[in-house]
Structure formats: C-alpha cells, structure tokens
Motif scaffolding. Structure first.
Motif, PDB file in Angstrom:
ATOM      1  N   THR A 152       0.846  -1.194   0.000  1.00 62.06           N
ATOM      2  CA  THR A 152       0.000   0.000   0.000  1.00 62.06           C
ATOM      3  C   THR A 152       0.877   1.238   0.000  1.00 62.06           C
ATOM      4  OG1 THR A 152      -1.659  -1.179   1.303  1.00 62.06           O
ATOM      5  CG2 THR A 152      -1.878   1.205   1.178  1.00 62.06           C
ATOM      6  N   SER A 153       0.801   2.017  -1.052  1.00 58.67           N
ATOM      7  CA  SER A 153       1.589   3.244  -1.157  1.00 58.67           C
ATOM      8  C   SER A 153       0.814   4.418  -0.565  1.00 58.67           C
ATOM      9  CB  SER A 153       1.922   3.528  -2.618  1.00 58.67           C
ATOM     10  OG  SER A 153       2.312   4.862  -2.809  1.00 58.67           O
ATOM     11  N   VAL A 154       1.519   5.286   0.147  1.00 60.55           N
ATOM     12  CA  VAL A 154       0.889   6.470   0.729  1.00 60.55           C
ATOM     13  C   VAL A 154       0.318   7.369  -0.360  1.00 60.55           C
ATOM     14  CG1 VAL A 154       1.327   8.614   1.970  1.00 60.55           C
ATOM     15  CG2 VAL A 154       2.238   6.475   2.847  1.00 60.55           C
ATOM     16  N   GLN A 224       5.923   3.391  17.115  1.00 57.92           N
ATOM     17  CA  GLN A 224       5.823   3.200  15.667  1.00 57.92           C
ATOM     18  C   GLN A 224       5.317   4.460  14.978  1.00 57.92           C
ATOM     19  OE1 GLN A 224       5.124   1.040  18.020  1.00 57.92           O
ATOM     20  NE2 GLN A 224       4.987  -1.075  17.297  1.00 57.92           N
ATOM     21  N   LEU A 225       4.376   5.168  15.613  1.00 58.18           N
ATOM     22  CA  LEU A 225       3.889   6.430  15.057  1.00 58.18           C
ATOM     23  C   LEU A 225       5.002   7.468  15.024  1.00 58.18           C
ATOM     24  CD1 LEU A 225       0.406   6.572  16.819  1.00 58.18           C
ATOM     25  CD2 LEU A 225       0.786   6.349  14.365  1.00 58.18           C
ATOM     26  N   ASN A 226       5.805   7.512  16.083  1.00 50.51           N
ATOM     27  CA  ASN A 226       6.950   8.430  16.100  1.00 50.51           C
ATOM     28  C   ASN A 226       7.926   8.088  14.977  1.00 50.51           C
ATOM     29  OD1 ASN A 226       6.022   9.820  18.338  1.00 50.51           O
ATOM     30  ND2 ASN A 226       7.205   8.618  19.796  1.00 50.51           N
ATOM     31  N   GLY A 231      10.160   8.971   8.475  1.00 52.73           N
ATOM     32  CA  GLY A 231      10.179   8.470   7.105  1.00 52.73           C
ATOM     33  C   GLY A 231      10.133   6.956   7.078  1.00 52.73           C
ATOM     34  N   GLU A 232       9.721   6.394   5.940  1.00 53.85           N
ATOM     35  CA  GLU A 232       9.548   4.945   5.829  1.00 53.85           C
ATOM     36  C   GLU A 232      10.876   4.203   5.954  1.00 53.85           C
ATOM     37  OE1 GLU A 232       7.303   3.592   2.528  1.00 53.85           O
ATOM     38  OE2 GLU A 232       5.619   4.973   2.855  1.00 53.85           O
ATOM     39  N   GLU A 233      11.934   4.741   5.364  1.00 58.34           N
ATOM     40  CA  GLU A 233      13.217   4.051   5.416  1.00 58.34           C
ATOM     41  C   GLU A 233      13.730   3.966   6.846  1.00 58.34           C
ATOM     42  OE1 GLU A 233      16.075   5.656   2.768  1.00 58.34           O
ATOM     43  OE2 GLU A 233      14.870   5.313   0.961  1.00 58.34           O
ATOM     44  N   ALA A 234      13.637   5.089   7.566  1.00 56.51           N
ATOM     45  CA  ALA A 234      14.096   5.099   8.956  1.00 56.51           C
ATOM     46  C   ALA A 234      13.253   4.161   9.814  1.00 56.51           C
ATOM     47  CB  ALA A 234      14.033   6.530   9.513  1.00 56.51           C
ATOM     48  N   ALA A 235      11.935   4.160   9.583  1.00 57.52           N
ATOM     49  CA  ALA A 235      11.052   3.277  10.344  1.00 57.52           C
ATOM     50  C   ALA A 235      11.363   1.817  10.036  1.00 57.52           C
ATOM     51  CB  ALA A 235       9.591   3.591  10.017  1.00 57.52           C
ATOM     52  N   GLY A 236      11.660   1.529   8.779  1.00 60.69           N
ATOM     53  CA  GLY A 236      11.989   0.160   8.397  1.00 60.69           C
ATOM     54  C   GLY A 236      13.266  -0.330   9.065  1.00 60.69           C
ATOM     55  N   ILE A 242       6.273  -1.769   7.858  1.00 60.69           N
ATOM     56  CA  ILE A 242       5.548  -0.570   7.458  1.00 60.69           C
ATOM     57  C   ILE A 242       4.183  -0.893   6.877  1.00 60.69           C
ATOM     58  CG2 ILE A 242       5.559   1.465   5.969  1.00 60.69           C
ATOM     59  CD1 ILE A 242       7.573   1.612   8.207  1.00 60.69           C
ATOM     60  N   ASP A 243       4.123  -1.865   5.995  1.00 55.98           N
ATOM     61  CA  ASP A 243       2.862  -2.165   5.327  1.00 55.98           C
ATOM     62  C   ASP A 243       1.821  -2.699   6.308  1.00 55.98           C
ATOM     63  OD1 ASP A 243       1.768  -1.974   2.636  1.00 55.98           O
ATOM     64  OD2 ASP A 243       1.440  -4.124   2.790  1.00 55.98           O
ATOM     65  N   ARG A 244       2.237  -3.586   7.194  1.00 61.88           N
ATOM     66  CA  ARG A 244       1.308  -4.133   8.181  1.00 61.88           C
ATOM     67  C   ARG A 244       0.826  -3.054   9.147  1.00 61.88           C
ATOM     68  NH1 ARG A 244       3.570  -9.135  11.393  1.00 61.88           N
ATOM     69  NH2 ARG A 244       3.569  -9.932   9.244  1.00 61.88           N
ATOM     70  N   PHE A 245       1.736  -2.198   9.567  1.00 64.79           N
ATOM     71  CA  PHE A 245       1.352  -1.136  10.497  1.00 64.79           C
ATOM     72  C   PHE A 245       0.433  -0.123   9.824  1.00 64.79           C
ATOM     73  CE2 PHE A 245       2.258   2.854  12.897  1.00 64.79           C
ATOM     74  CZ  PHE A 245       1.730   2.439  14.109  1.00 64.79           C
ATOM     75  N   ARG A 246       0.676   0.126   8.522  1.00 67.56           N
ATOM     76  CA  ARG A 246      -0.192   1.043   7.790  1.00 67.56           C
ATOM     77  C   ARG A 246      -1.620   0.490   7.711  1.00 67.56           C
ATOM     78  NH1 ARG A 246       2.776   1.913   2.978  1.00 67.56           N
ATOM     79  NH2 ARG A 246       3.845   3.601   4.052  1.00 67.56           N
ATOM     80  N   ILE A 247      -1.752  -0.799   7.463  1.00 70.55           N
ATOM     81  CA  ILE A 247      -3.080  -1.424   7.431  1.00 70.55           C
ATOM     82  C   ILE A 247      -3.749  -1.313   8.801  1.00 70.55           C
ATOM     83  CG2 ILE A 247      -4.297  -3.626   7.154  1.00 70.55           C
ATOM     84  CD1 ILE A 247      -2.158  -4.398   5.106  1.00 70.55           C
TER      85      ILE A 247
END
Length: 346
Positions: A152-154, A224-226, A231-236, A242-247
């Motif tokens: 899922t892309s933002v 995870q929200l912080n 950014g996605e790369e830093a969170a990864g 990322i994808d599971r948390f976004r869902i």
C-alpha cells in the motif's frame, strides 16, 4: 516535554473539560445552576445525596443536555486522535480523518436513508447504520485501489481517497438534485455539516467503547507512530513492518471515524487543527500527543456545540460551520508561523 509537565497539563485539561461540560449542561432556555447539574449527576450514578432539583430539571439534564454534551466530547476526542494518527501515517500536515473517503461514503448512506427511505426496517437506527456502512464501504474501496502488488503506497492511498471522495460526493449531489423533498434536502445538508441534535444515551455506548479501544491500541504503538514521522526508510531500519502497520492504522482509524460520523455527521477541521495545536504545546512525541489531543478535541467540540446552540437561537446552527469558522483562520495563522514545521518537536 517532561513527565511532570505532561501530568500537570493533563490534569489542567481534565479540569477544563469538566468545567466545560458543566457549563454546557447549564446552557439553555431553562436556567440551571452548577450545583443542580452535579446533584442530578450524583443521584443518577447512585450516590445518595439531597437535591433541590425538580423532576423537570432532572429530565432536562439527564435525558436531553448531558447526552449531547458527552457525545460532543466523545466525537471531539475521536476526531482529534484519528487526525493525529492519519497525519503520522501519511506524514502530511493537511491530512485529516476524512482523507480516506469516510465522510463522503457516510454522506451517501445518510442521504439514501433521508431521501429514499433506505433501511427503514431499522427505524431510528437506520441513519447511523447506513452512514457507518457507507463510510466503511468507501474506505474498503480506497484501500483496494491503493494496494498494488501486495503493498500500500501512501501516494496511492491519498489519490484513491480523493478520487473516491469525489465519486461519492457526486452520488450524494445527484440524489439531492433528483429529490423533490425540500425538507429532506435540508435535513441532508444539516447532517453533512454536522449536528449533535439527535444525541441520546443509546448513541453514546458504541462511540465510547470504540474510542477507548482505538485510543489504547494507538497509544500502545506510539513508538511506531513516532518512527513514521522520520520516514519509511528510517522506520523500516527500526524493525517496523511498514505495510502491516499502515493497514493497522487504516483499519482502526477508519472504524472510529465511521462510528462517530454515523452519529454526528461530518464535522470538519477538528482532526486537522487539534493535532497541530497539540504539537505546538507538547512536541511531536505521540506518547504525549495522543492523550492531549483527545482532551483538547473534547473541549473544543463541547464549546463549538455550545456556540452552535446559541448563535441563532432558538434555531440551531450546524456545528461544522462553527468548527470551520474557528479552524480556518487558525490554520492560516499556523501556516504563516515560520517557527512551526510538521514533525518538529520533542
């Protein structure tokens, strides 16, 4: 933001919210004192105290005013925490809980009930049920459109949300245009601008439980929200899927937003403005942002509802107009502040 400052601010907001609720219950054509308000509340909660309140005052407070005020507080808190979560998800300062098509989908459901008599077998619950179903249906379509190759892309999420909102808004406008019911059209417009006039105790249970569940889940995932703000790369790199948390965020934020929209209509600007105001106060750490947003959102909407009730009394102004009048200038002022930048803070 230190823990001591946070605790102090939290208790101040609790006090302000209680004062606001008391004043809102007092406000109306029948004058009621703060003492009577709290006496009735204690009596209804089973606390044996002497009260000077009449039976009429008890009915006005418990059956009419208090449910409405509490619903305003619940809706304000819900929209505020949903707005904060969505802004972290898409890392966009102009995102709000309705960006996924929730509001437009709910509007189609509500319009179908008011103008076409859909779900009439459900009686007084038809409007809330149809609005909720419309909201969730819109979110499902947005989510499916945004999902490509299992991800899922933002950007796709935002674009799909805009597209589906436009389609559902067109459907609502088509039903309004084809309708010959003048009263029904006015009712739809009033609902689309937000109203708490239909508040009753039966409307409060589901929003309250949903708010508590979603708030706890979001607060448990504040790290995870912080990380998403980095950014996605830093969170990864921090080990976050990322994808599971976004869902996860989409599902629960959409659920809570759909529930409150179903009982209050589309009330704008709360989920957009409140998180920004809170970040100015406490920084961007979601451990502080989520609880403070809930209280600030509650207080803001309780006062907005009070203004809506008195500004053109004895008529009632849609609460969405009040929130827009307050939120628009604040947002412009915030955008002009050089010191403020989305994601900055402690």
């Amino acid at each position: 933001m230190t823990k001591i400052r946070f605790t102090l601010l939290l208790w101040i907001l609790v006090g302000v919210l209680l004062i606001s609720i008391t004043f809102a219950v007092m406000l109306g054509s029948v004058g009621i004192t703060p003492q009577v308000v709290w006496e009735i509340l204690f009596v209804k909660l089973g606390i044996p105290i002497e009260t000077s309140a009449s039976n009429a005052q008890a009915i006005i407070i418990w059956e009419i005013r208090l449910p409405r005020v509490l619903l305003a507080a619940l809706v304000g808190a819900s929209l505020a925490i949903c707005g904060a979560a969505i802004q972290a998800l898409v890392k966009n300062s102009i995102a709000d809980p309705y960006i996924l098509g929730v509001s437009s989908g709910a509007s189609v459901g509500a319009t179908a009930v008011i103008l076409l008599g859909a779900f009439s077998a459900l009686g007084i619950y038809a409007l809330s049920f149809a609005a909720f179903i419309g909201a969730i249906f819109a979110v499902i379509i947005v989510f499916l459109l945004a999902r490509v190759n299992g991800r899922t892309s933002v950007i796709r999420l935002l674009l799909a949300g805009i597209a589906i909102s436009m389609v559902f808004s067109a459907i609502t406008n088509f039903m309004l245009m084809m309708s010959k019911q003048q009263g029904g059209i006015q009712a739809v417009m009033h609902w689309m601008l937000g109203s708490l006039a239909g508040a009753k105790w039966s409307n409060i249970g589901i929003p309250f439980v949903t708010l508590i569940v979603v708030f706890v889940l979001l607060l448990m995932n504040y790290r995870q929200l912080n990380a998403l703000l980095l950014g996605e790369e830093a969170a990864g790199t921090l080990g976050i899927n990322i994808d599971r948390f976004r869902i996860f965020i989409i599902v629960f934020v959409s659920l809570l937003t759909g529930v409150v929209v179903a009982v209050s209509g589309s009330i704008g600007f709360v989920g957009l403005i409140v998180p920004h105001l809170v970040r100015m106060l406490v920084g961007s750490n979601y451990k502080w942002v989520l609880p403070i947003s809930a209280f600030v959102g509650s207080i803001f909407l309780v006062w907005a509802d009070m203004v809506a009730r008195i500004v053109i009394a004895p008529e009632e102004m849609p609460i969405g107009i009040i929130t827009a009048v307050c939120g628009g200038p604040f947002f412009i002022w915030m955008l002009r502040r050089k010191q403020y930048s989305f994601g900055d803070g402690e």
